[in-house]
Motif scaffolding. Structure first.
Motif, mmCIF file in Angstrom:
data_model
loop_
_atom_site.group_PDB
_atom_site.id
_atom_site.type_symbol
_atom_site.label_atom_id
_atom_site.label_comp_id
_atom_site.label_asym_id
_atom_site.label_seq_id
_atom_site.Cartn_x
_atom_site.Cartn_y
_atom_site.Cartn_z
ATOM 1 N N ALA A 29 1.050 -1.131 0.137
ATOM 2 C CA ALA A 29 0.016 0.239 -0.211
ATOM 3 C C ALA A 29 0.787 0.563 -0.568
ATOM 4 C CB ALA A 29 -1.007 0.056 0.811
ATOM 5 N N ALA A 30 0.452 2.278 -0.940
ATOM 6 C CA ALA A 30 1.228 3.299 -0.604
ATOM 7 C C ALA A 30 1.312 3.895 0.417
ATOM 8 C CB ALA A 30 0.905 4.353 -1.840
ATOM 9 N N ASP A 31 2.414 4.511 1.094
ATOM 10 C CA ASP A 31 2.204 5.354 2.455
ATOM 11 C C ASP A 31 3.147 6.456 2.742
ATOM 12 O OD1 ASP A 31 4.406 4.781 3.653
ATOM 13 O OD2 ASP A 31 3.616 2.719 3.475
ATOM 14 N N ASP A 32 3.888 7.257 3.117
ATOM 15 C CA ASP A 32 4.343 7.681 3.176
ATOM 16 C C ASP A 32 5.159 8.396 4.454
ATOM 17 O OD1 ASP A 32 3.398 9.518 0.732
ATOM 18 O OD2 ASP A 32 2.304 10.481 1.534
ATOM 19 N N GLU A 33 4.641 7.311 4.901
ATOM 20 C CA GLU A 33 6.107 7.257 6.471
ATOM 21 C C GLU A 33 7.183 5.806 6.281
ATOM 22 O OE1 GLU A 33 3.001 5.983 9.789
ATOM 23 O OE2 GLU A 33 1.977 7.610 9.318
ATOM 24 N N ALA A 34 8.043 6.558 7.018
ATOM 25 C CA ALA A 34 9.320 5.708 6.854
ATOM 26 C C ALA A 34 8.772 4.532 8.183
ATOM 27 C CB ALA A 34 10.625 6.326 7.377
ATOM 28 N N ALA A 112 16.012 -0.644 7.790
ATOM 29 C CA ALA A 112 14.631 -1.222 7.512
ATOM 30 C C ALA A 112 13.989 -0.776 6.052
ATOM 31 C CB ALA A 112 13.476 -1.405 8.442
ATOM 32 N N VAL A 113 14.309 -1.048 5.293
ATOM 33 C CA VAL A 113 13.419 -0.620 3.942
ATOM 34 C C VAL A 113 12.103 -1.089 3.734
ATOM 35 C CG1 VAL A 113 13.624 -0.229 1.121
ATOM 36 C CG2 VAL A 113 15.624 -0.099 2.991
ATOM 37 N N ASP A 114 11.039 -0.543 3.266
ATOM 38 C CA ASP A 114 9.885 -0.836 3.032
ATOM 39 C C ASP A 114 9.943 -1.113 1.914
ATOM 40 O OD1 ASP A 114 9.106 0.991 2.276
ATOM 41 O OD2 ASP A 114 7.783 1.634 3.963
ATOM 42 N N SER A 115 7.889 -1.505 1.119
ATOM 43 C CA SER A 115 7.989 -1.869 -0.097
ATOM 44 C C SER A 115 7.716 -1.017 -1.116
ATOM 45 C CB SER A 115 6.248 -2.749 0.101
ATOM 46 O OG SER A 115 6.049 -1.572 -0.017
ATOM 47 N N THR A 116 8.037 0.493 -0.536
ATOM 48 C CA THR A 116 7.693 1.569 -1.087
ATOM 49 C C THR A 116 8.454 1.627 -1.613
ATOM 50 O OG1 THR A 116 6.801 2.854 0.506
ATOM 51 C CG2 THR A 116 4.788 2.254 -1.045
ATOM 52 N N GLY A 117 9.902 1.671 -0.704
ATOM 53 C CA GLY A 117 11.420 1.956 -0.567
ATOM 54 C C GLY A 117 11.517 3.117 0.055
ATOM 55 N N HIS A 118 11.053 3.190 1.122
ATOM 56 C CA HIS A 118 11.121 4.029 2.443
ATOM 57 C C HIS A 118 12.019 3.388 2.889
ATOM 58 C CE1 HIS A 118 7.127 5.973 1.783
ATOM 59 N NE2 HIS A 118 7.754 6.926 1.063
ATOM 60 N N VAL A 119 12.702 4.583 3.727
ATOM 61 C CA VAL A 119 14.184 3.909 4.325
ATOM 62 C C VAL A 119 13.785 4.510 5.854
ATOM 63 C CG1 VAL A 119 16.299 4.058 4.791
ATOM 64 C CG2 VAL A 119 15.424 3.732 2.578
ATOM 65 N N SER A 120 14.267 3.482 7.210
ATOM 66 C CA SER A 120 14.120 4.087 8.529
ATOM 67 C C SER A 120 15.323 4.581 9.023
ATOM 68 C CB SER A 120 13.813 2.284 9.158
ATOM 69 O OG SER A 120 15.078 1.916 9.317
ATOM 70 N N ALA A 121 15.028 5.530 10.332
ATOM 71 C CA ALA A 121 16.666 5.438 10.851
ATOM 72 C C ALA A 121 17.248 4.518 11.296
ATOM 73 C CB ALA A 121 16.097 6.291 12.284
ATOM 74 N N ARG A 122 18.617 4.222 11.037
ATOM 75 C CA ARG A 122 19.640 4.089 11.472
ATOM 76 C C ARG A 122 19.719 3.345 12.842
ATOM 77 N NH1 ARG A 122 24.070 7.010 8.622
ATOM 78 N NH2 ARG A 122 23.357 6.675 6.087
#
Length: 561
Positions: A29-34, A112-122
């Motif tokens: 699902a499209a989202d804008d959150e990391a 961490a990288v989600d299915s939409t390519g957003h990257v988490s904090a390290r």
């Protein structure tokens, strides 16, 4: 091999994820959150400011994120460039196996990288790695660890020179040539074994160290052997390499890595072969030295046997196999008192004979533009000046090889740019011939190093040579000769980190000379010959092998190696 050994381990079903965001990938699902930053845990290497076991010991990191749409984790650190672990399904945890190869602090950094390519904090997981566990079992003649020996074992032989191992045991190859001691190693899991061995006879395969789970020895004269029986009764796993030689020491290491399923053999610190897909049989029982219970008793010397319940890593193997040089003499040739130039860091003084003298350049050129320039010594403030007409220097500190070999380094400058006669820089006489000679050969216009393999007239010799460097005035040259018993090579260096010429000395020996080291002449039965016309500076002699890098330091005027 790099700083660390890696093993990627993810849960079953990882192959179901083919790509992220591409054909066949996971629809998200499209989202804008990391996604939430990953959490890293490890039982073996926790982030708790404590030092943990250790070099050569595998651990596992579990990596997870609270977000249920994470499809991969990117990580760096632990000696690695950026790598990716893919989750078997969105939101699933992954695991990472790791084995440290050096002591000290390190870290694992994960995103961490989600299915939409957003990257988490390290997330940074800090680790303090301590030294590897000591060997479970150790044996040498001075520390036998309760070993029971047969009548074919004798104590009191010297250990390999240039090591901290003082003594060795001799095994006579008979049925009584064995020693047995207990070991607590679990040989169905990762283990390592090493030993110093020196075979006396190689006409058949022999065993130096064995257990129900392995053997370490020789395949006759063709190779060294690390062998693991097959647990299912199939073919044994044989890892072979190196070339055994009668009367020569070698350091052998066998490593079974249960995580990687590999069996590796190292000879003199160098990896010679690895078998992939190895499975050790394990088994219990005593560690046997000099025999495997089925014949093939060791005939030769054996010492410093160790068994670990971990990987003995390459850096440790190299250190254990290193044979350090032993300085015999160093003469900087800066001064002379009462006809003697002193030795430093070992050795007796050089006695100057004839018109030999220490030359030191004196001028006022640094502040007088009208001065007459002079020739400066090659290293430091002075060097030995010889006129080629009966001048020489000598010292009772002979260049005496050990069972590792010998090395000599010196600077030389010829008086003429293109001499028309043979001249000797150094020679080491024995009773009947020279152990070695370093000379200039006029006919070929080359530097030559000649080594005799017996102390008798007409003994077989080996020669290495390199052309006179005509690009420098009067052949101003840094020369070094290295006789390396480990690699069975005679090497001549002429001012470079790489040998200018190399010759094989496989199966050939050195010997202990009885005469005094000669500088600037060869010594014949009726007196000196081939006197040197030129200068000699910074003379170093060693028992053992000096490396190209160490020779580079000596060329620049260094002392320590």
């Amino acid at each position: 091999m790099g700083q660390y050994v890696w093993k990627r381990a993810v849960t079953a079903g990882a192959a179901a994820l083919l790509a992220v965001g591409g054909a066949g990938g996971v629809a998200a699902a499209a989202d804008d959150e990391a996604p939430a930053a990953p959490v890293v845990t490890s039982a073996e290497y926790p982030d708790d400011d404590n030092w943990h076991d250790g070099v050569g010991h595998y651990g596992t990191f579990m990596i997870d994120s609270a977000s249920d749409d994470v499809v991969e984790y990117r990580y760096t650190g632990l000696g690695s460039t950026t790598r990716i672990l893919r989750a078997p399904e969105p939101g699933a945890a992954v695991s990472l196996g790791w084995m440290p190869e050096r002591v000290g602090p390190t870290y694992l950094q994960v995103e961490a990288v989600d299915s939409t390519g957003h990257v988490s904090a390290r997330t940074i997981h800090h680790i303090l790695v301590q030294e590897g566990r000591a060997a479970l079992t150790h044996w040498d003649p001075d520390s036998q660890s309760g070993a029971v020996s047969g009548p074919g074992v004798g104590l009191g032989a010297p250990g390999p020179s240039g090591t901290a191992v003082a003594s060795a045991a001799s095994f006579d190859g008979t049925d009584g040539a064995y020693a047995s001691l207990d070991t607590s190693a679990d040989l169905s899991r990762t283990f390592s074994v090493d030993a110093w061995v020196r075979p006396n006879h190689l006409d058949e395969s022999t065993t130096a160290v064995s257990h129900s789970g392995f053997s370490l020895g020789t395949v006759g004269a063709s190779a060294y052997l690390f062998e693991l029986p097959n647990p299912d009764g199939g073919d044994t796993i044989r890892v072979t390499g190196g070339v055994p030689e009668e009367g020569e020491w070698a350091h052998l290491t066998g490593v079974y890595d249960a995580e990687q399923k590999t069996a590796s053999l190292y000879v003199d610190g160098v990896p010679v072969s690895t078998v992939v897909g190895a499975v050790a049989p394990g088994g219990t029982g005593a560690l046997r030295l000099g025999a495997d219970g089925d014949g093939g008793h060791w005939n030769g010397l054996l010492t410093d046997v160790n068994v670990w319940d971990r990987v003995f890593v390459p850096g440790e193997i190299t250190a254990a196999a290193t044979r350090r040089t032993q300085r015999l003499g160093y003469w900087d040739l800066e001064s002379a008192t009462d006809g003697k130039s002193p030795a430093y860091a070992g050795g007796a003084p050089l006695t100057l004979v004839g018109d030999a003298s220490i030359y030191a350049a004196t001028d006022d050129c640094p502040w007088n533009p009208d001065c007459t320039p002079v020739t400066y010594p090659m290293v430091g403030d002075g060097d030995l000046l010889l006129d080629g007409d009966g001048d020489y220097a000598t010292t009772p500190t002979a260049l005496t090889p050990t069972d590792a070999g010998f090395s000599v380094a010196v600077h030389v400058r010829l008086t003429e740019d293109n001499p028309a006669r043979d001249m000797t820089v150094l020679s080491q006489p024995g009773e009947h011939t020279d152990l070695f000679t370093l000379r200039y050969d006029a006919a070929s216009r080359t530097w030559q190093a000649v080594v005799a393999h017996e102390d008798r007239a007409g003994a077989p010799t080996t020669t290495v040579s390199a052309p006179l460097d005509l690009t420098v005035p009067a052949g101003d040259q840094s020369l070094a000769v290295v006789y390396d018993e480990s690699t069975d090579q005679l090497r001549l260096y002429t001012g470079d980190a790489y040998a200018a010429d190399t010759a094989s000395v496989t199966g050939l020996d050195t010997w202990a000379p009885a005469g005094d080291l000669q500088v600037g002449r060869a010594l014949a039965a009726d007196g000196g010959t081939d006197y040197l016309a030129g200068e000699v500076d910074d003379l170093h002699t060693f028992a053992g092998v000096v490396t190209g890098d160490q020779l580079g330091a000596l060329r620049g005027g260094g002392i320590d190696v």
